[in-house]
Scaffold this active site. Structure first.
Site, PDB file in Angstrom:
ATOM      1  N   SER A   6      54.581  37.692  33.101  1.00  0.00           N
ATOM      2  CA  SER A   6      54.387  37.849  31.659  1.00  0.00           C
ATOM      3  C   SER A   6      52.980  37.385  31.334  1.00  0.00           C
ATOM      4  CB  SER A   6      55.365  37.004  30.849  1.00  0.00           C
ATOM      5  OG  SER A   6      56.625  37.590  30.807  1.00  0.00           O
ATOM      6  N   GLU A  30      40.344  42.063  18.222  1.00  0.00           N
ATOM      7  CA  GLU A  30      41.042  43.038  17.401  1.00  0.00           C
ATOM      8  C   GLU A  30      42.556  42.838  17.381  1.00  0.00           C
ATOM      9  OE1 GLU A  30      37.221  44.357  19.095  1.00  0.00           O
ATOM     10  OE2 GLU A  30      39.057  43.653  20.040  1.00  0.00           O
ATOM     11  N   SER A  31      43.115  41.882  18.105  1.00  0.00           N
ATOM     12  CA  SER A  31      44.520  41.462  18.111  1.00  0.00           C
ATOM     13  C   SER A  31      44.962  41.070  19.517  1.00  0.00           C
ATOM     14  CB  SER A  31      45.468  42.473  17.490  1.00  0.00           C
ATOM     15  OG  SER A  31      46.718  41.836  17.242  1.00  0.00           O
ATOM     16  N   HIS A  52      55.376  42.217  29.992  1.00  0.00           N
ATOM     17  CA  HIS A  52      56.384  41.565  30.831  1.00  0.00           C
ATOM     18  C   HIS A  52      56.796  42.590  31.875  1.00  0.00           C
ATOM     19  CE1 HIS A  52      59.224  38.559  32.066  1.00  0.00           C
ATOM     20  NE2 HIS A  52      60.105  39.529  32.205  1.00  0.00           N
ATOM     21  N   CYS A 108      43.359  46.228  15.636  1.00  0.00           N
ATOM     22  CA  CYS A 108      42.957  46.351  14.237  1.00  0.00           C
ATOM     23  C   CYS A 108      41.559  46.945  14.190  1.00  0.00           C
ATOM     24  CB  CYS A 108      42.950  44.983  13.558  1.00  0.00           C
ATOM     25  SG  CYS A 108      44.567  44.197  13.567  1.00  0.00           S
TER      26      CYS A 108
END
Length: 127
Positions: free
Chosen positions: A55, A62-63, A68, A83
Site C-alpha cells: 500500500s 495537485e493532490s 493497494h 486538481c
C-alpha cells in the site's frame, strides 16, 4: 461549471506478481506515474505487507495517487486525484497499467469540487 479536480478510480487486473509484491518497485512506478501525468511530487510513503501486498501514497502538489495491491490476484486498486488543468490522471493510470504488466484496466472518473453557485457553505448557513 468547472470542477476543482478529477478523481480516477482504477481497477488494474492481470498484473505481474513480482512487481506488485515489491514495495520499492511499486513506489518507483507510482512516483514515475505522477511525473508522467505532469504532477509535481511532494512526498511518498509505501508499506510492504506480509506475506504479500503493498500500500502506498504519492502526495503531489495537485493532490495524490494511492494504491493497494493483491499480488496473489494480480490486482491493484488505484486512485488518482488531481486538481487544476496541468495534470492528466488518465496518463498516470495508463502508465501504471503498462508498468505493472497488466492485461486490463477498468476505471471511472468523478469530477470533484463542483460547488453549487460557488457560494461557500458556511456563508450560506450563517446568512
Amino acid at each position: 461549471m468547472k470542477p476543482l479536480g478529477r478523481h480516477v478510480l482504477a481497477e488494474i487486473y492481470g498484473c505481474d506478481f513480482d512487481i506488485l509484491n515489491d514495495a520499492k518497485r511499486v513506489e518507483e512506478i507510482m512516483v514515475n506515474a505522477a511525473l508522467e501525468s505532469g504532477a509535481e511530487v511532494r512526498e511518498f510513503v509505501f508499506h510492504k505487507f506480509s506475506p504479500q501486498g503493498v500500500s502506498g501514497v504519492v502526495v503531489i502538489s495537485e493532490s495524490h495517487l494511492a494504491i493497494h495491491t493483491w499480488p496473489e490476484l494480480g490486482y491493484a486498486a488505484v486512485d488518482v486525484f488531481t486538481c487544476g488543468d496541468t495534470v492528466n490522471p488518465w496518463d498516470a493510470c495508463n502508465f501504471l497499467t503498462r508498468e505493472f504488466g497488466a492485461k486490463d484496466m477498468a476505471a471511472q472518473e468523478t469530477k470533484r469540487g463542483i460547488l453549487p453557485g460557488m457560494v461557500p457553505r458556511l456563508a450560506a448557513v450563517n446568512s
